[in-house]
Design a protein around this motif. Structure first.
Motif, PDB file in Angstrom:
ATOM      1  N   ALA A 149      13.590   0.515   3.983  1.00 10.93           N
ATOM      2  CA  ALA A 149      13.949   1.027   2.661  1.00 10.93           C
ATOM      3  C   ALA A 149      12.785   1.782   2.029  1.00 10.93           C
ATOM      4  O   ALA A 149      12.965   2.843   1.408  1.00 10.93           O
ATOM      5  N   LYS A 150      11.568   1.239   2.195  1.00  9.89           N
ATOM      6  CA  LYS A 150      10.396   1.916   1.635  1.00  9.89           C
ATOM      7  C   LYS A 150      10.145   3.245   2.339  1.00  9.89           C
ATOM      8  O   LYS A 150       9.803   4.249   1.696  1.00  9.89           O
ATOM      9  N   LEU A 151      10.302   3.258   3.647  1.00 11.39           N
ATOM     10  CA  LEU A 151      10.121   4.503   4.388  1.00 11.39           C
ATOM     11  C   LEU A 151      11.136   5.550   3.928  1.00 11.39           C
ATOM     12  O   LEU A 151      10.803   6.730   3.764  1.00 11.39           O
ATOM     13  N   THR A 152      12.356   5.126   3.690  1.00 16.43           N
ATOM     14  CA  THR A 152      13.393   6.035   3.203  1.00 16.43           C
ATOM     15  C   THR A 152      13.027   6.601   1.832  1.00 16.43           C
ATOM     16  O   THR A 152      13.185   7.807   1.575  1.00 16.43           O
ATOM     17  N   GLU A 153      12.524   5.757   0.937  1.00 11.86           N
ATOM     18  CA  GLU A 153      12.107   6.224  -0.384  1.00 11.86           C
ATOM     19  C   GLU A 153      11.001   7.275  -0.273  1.00 11.86           C
ATOM     20  O   GLU A 153      11.011   8.277  -1.005  1.00 11.86           O
ATOM     21  N   VAL A 154      10.060   7.026   0.623  1.00 17.44           N
ATOM     22  CA  VAL A 154       8.951   7.972   0.791  1.00 17.44           C
ATOM     23  C   VAL A 154       9.466   9.321   1.286  1.00 17.44           C
ATOM     24  O   VAL A 154       9.055  10.388   0.791  1.00 17.44           O
ATOM     25  N   TYR A 155      10.375   9.297   2.266  1.00 20.09           N
ATOM     26  CA  TYR A 155      10.952  10.548   2.779  1.00 20.09           C
ATOM     27  C   TYR A 155      11.692  11.303   1.674  1.00 20.09           C
ATOM     28  O   TYR A 155      11.589  12.534   1.553  1.00 20.09           O
ATOM     29  N   ASP A 193      11.188  11.126  -1.596  1.00 21.56           N
ATOM     30  CA  ASP A 193      10.213  11.676  -2.549  1.00 21.56           C
ATOM     31  C   ASP A 193       9.548  12.936  -1.997  1.00 21.56           C
ATOM     32  O   ASP A 193       9.139  13.810  -2.765  1.00 21.56           O
ATOM     33  N   ASP A 194       9.431  13.010  -0.676  1.00 25.49           N
ATOM     34  CA  ASP A 194       8.789  14.165  -0.033  1.00 25.49           C
ATOM     35  C   ASP A 194       9.808  15.254   0.306  1.00 25.49           C
ATOM     36  O   ASP A 194       9.489  16.210   1.030  1.00 25.49           O
ATOM     37  N   GLN A 205       0.827  -1.205   0.000  1.00 25.39           N
ATOM     38  CA  GLN A 205       0.000   0.000   0.000  1.00 25.39           C
ATOM     39  C   GLN A 205       0.866   1.262   0.000  1.00 25.39           C
ATOM     40  O   GLN A 205       0.566   2.236  -0.698  1.00 25.39           O
ATOM     41  N   ALA A 206       1.941   1.241   0.771  1.00 24.20           N
ATOM     42  CA  ALA A 206       2.842   2.391   0.811  1.00 24.20           C
ATOM     43  C   ALA A 206       3.462   2.658  -0.559  1.00 24.20           C
ATOM     44  O   ALA A 206       3.577   3.808  -0.998  1.00 24.20           O
ATOM     45  N   GLU A 207       3.840   1.606  -1.255  1.00 22.31           N
ATOM     46  CA  GLU A 207       4.417   1.762  -2.593  1.00 22.31           C
ATOM     47  C   GLU A 207       3.382   2.302  -3.571  1.00 22.31           C
ATOM     48  O   GLU A 207       3.692   3.158  -4.420  1.00 22.31           O
ATOM     49  N   PHE A 208       2.158   1.831  -3.475  1.00 19.29           N
ATOM     50  CA  PHE A 208       1.089   2.313  -4.347  1.00 19.29           C
ATOM     51  C   PHE A 208       0.859   3.815  -4.137  1.00 19.29           C
ATOM     52  O   PHE A 208       0.762   4.589  -5.095  1.00 19.29           O
ATOM     53  N   LEU A 209       0.786   4.226  -2.874  1.00 21.48           N
ATOM     54  CA  LEU A 209       0.564   5.640  -2.569  1.00 21.48           C
ATOM     55  C   LEU A 209       1.763   6.493  -2.994  1.00 21.48           C
ATOM     56  O   LEU A 209       1.603   7.628  -3.461  1.00 21.48           O
ATOM     57  N   ARG A 210       2.957   5.952  -2.858  1.00 17.62           N
ATOM     58  CA  ARG A 210       4.160   6.690  -3.269  1.00 17.62           C
ATOM     59  C   ARG A 210       4.131   6.958  -4.768  1.00 17.62           C
ATOM     60  O   ARG A 210       4.447   8.061  -5.222  1.00 17.62           O
ATOM     61  N   LEU A 211       3.765   5.927  -5.548  1.00 16.56           N
ATOM     62  CA  LEU A 211       3.705   6.099  -6.994  1.00 16.56           C
ATOM     63  C   LEU A 211       2.607   7.072  -7.413  1.00 16.56           C
ATOM     64  O   LEU A 211       2.693   7.691  -8.478  1.00 16.56           O
ATOM     65  N   LYS A 212       1.590   7.222  -6.567  1.00 12.85           N
ATOM     66  CA  LYS A 212       0.505   8.165  -6.840  1.00 12.85           C
ATOM     67  C   LYS A 212       0.812   9.567  -6.298  1.00 12.85           C
ATOM     68  O   LYS A 212      -0.054  10.443  -6.319  1.00 12.85           O
ATOM     69  N   LYS A 213       2.039   9.761  -5.821  1.00 15.57           N
ATOM     70  CA  LYS A 213       2.492  11.057  -5.297  1.00 15.57           C
ATOM     71  C   LYS A 213       1.733  11.485  -4.040  1.00 15.57           C
ATOM     72  O   LYS A 213       1.707  12.673  -3.706  1.00 15.57           O
TER      73      LYS A 213
END
Length: 352
Positions: A336-342, A344-345, A304-312
């Motif tokens: 790693a996913k949390l780091t990617e989200v940070y 991107d933000d 779900q986190a990856e889906f939301l990340r790709l949707k900005k």
């Protein structure tokens, strides 16, 4: 060594002493990890007209052979006879070298045994297993089933020469037609719930139904061909809605989303496959059902986190990624996913 005593279209490594390759494989069984090495095919060649010629032992490694029975392995060894050069020379008849015997070794990654099939040409077939202590055991139908899946996964996950290569490795096509592919898929589905026994890659701390080598191989096979919808509809959906081998239940898009018969771990894979196949509505529906069944499911939170990340949707993705870290603090992928989200933000301080 001469031209006629070599296999012409197959790697052929000659031994100094006949059987040394088999002995080395037996000695190394205790050190094998994960899915194990490629299959080993060892043959002994004799000169049929001149018995003063010494016998020759040679071997090669192979991926993609059907390892579901002793018959299929014996057939592979027999087929190598046609790879010996049989064209007549300038001053004499054709090849007098023949394969007299052979041993095919294939590693069962589930039970940590090396299954071996010895054949004599002409003669009988002897199948047995060797454990890590080098002791001989009988082979059961269950061991053959596990061995078949082990061979399939090695053929898929070791298919890239740039990532995996050993001397004298022969790669065969795993499934040359739809009938062969159906057998491959059936074998993987049969052992799906035992996949955790194979372990997982180094980035996964604890193997589970959704994080193991069987899942890696299954997803890689269909993703490599861009067939996400086939993977979702034919394989993952029946597994997700029939958890732990129970009765299959189909999700109805018009029914209530308060659905209990779903395995959240497998549903995470199903959602990923739907999204890879551009069926986002189905993917979101699966995520909703799975999270209602188990809100703390780490693989589903990750998806779900990856889906939301790709949707900005960075804020929402961050919230979900933090939950994934909370419920699986030892898993590398969650961090790693949390780091990617940070990143991107543009929150580089927290990313670090």
């Amino acid at each position: 060594m001469s031209y006629n005593d070599c296999l012409q279209d197959v790697p052929d490594i000659f031994e100094n002493e006949i059987g040394e390759a088999l002995a080395m494989r037996t000695e190394s069984l205790g050190m094998i990890r994960e899915l194990g090495p490629p299959d080993l095919c060892h043959i002994v060649k004799i000169h049929s007209s001149n018995r003063t010629e010494p016998d020759i032992g040679s071997y090669h490694h192979v991926l993609g052979v059907d390892t579901s029975s002793s018959a299929s392995l014996a057939a592979y060894i027999n087929s190598l006879q046609y790879s010996l050069n049989d064209k007549p020379g300038w001053f004499g008849p054709g090849n007098n070298w023949k394969i007299a015997s052979g041993t095919y070794c294939t590693y069962n990654a589930f039970s940590k045994l090396d299954l071996r099939v010895q054949i004599k040409i002409p003669g009988g077939v002897d199948a047995y297993a060797i454990n890590v202590q080098g002791e001989r055991q009988d082979v059961t139908e269950e061991l053959w089933t596990e061995c078949h899946v082990s061979g399939i996964l090695r053929a898929i996950l070791y298919s890239n020469p740039a990532e995996y290569s050993v001397t004298g490795l022969r790669r065969l096509t795993l499934a040359a037609n739809l009938r062969e592919e159906a057998r491959v898929v059936e074998a993987l589905m049969e052992q799906f719930w035992n996949g955790w026994r194979l372990g997982s890659n180094a980035e996964t701390q604890v193997a589970s139904h959704s994080r193991n080598y069987l899942v890696d191989g299954l997803m890689a096979y269909f993703a490599g061909q861009g067939r996400y919808n086939d993977c979702a509809g034919e394989i993952l959906s029946p597994l997700a809605y029939a958890p732990l081998g129970g009765r299959q239940q189909q999700a109805d898009s018009r029914s209530s989303l308060d659905f209990k018969g779903i395995d959240p771990n497998v549903a995470a894979l199903l959602a990923e496959a739907y999204m890879g196949g551009d069926q986002e509505v189905q993917g979101v529906r699966v995520m909703h059902q799975a999270l209602k069944a188990k809100p703390s499911c780490y693989p589903m939170l990750y998806t779900q986190a990856e889906f939301l990340r790709l949707k900005k949707q960075h804020k929402a993705a961050c919230k979900i990624a933090l939950m994934a870290v909370k419920y699986a603090p030892s898993e590398f992928h969650a961090w790693a996913k949390l780091t990617e989200v940070y990143i991107d933000d543009n929150d580089f301080q927290n990313a670090l």
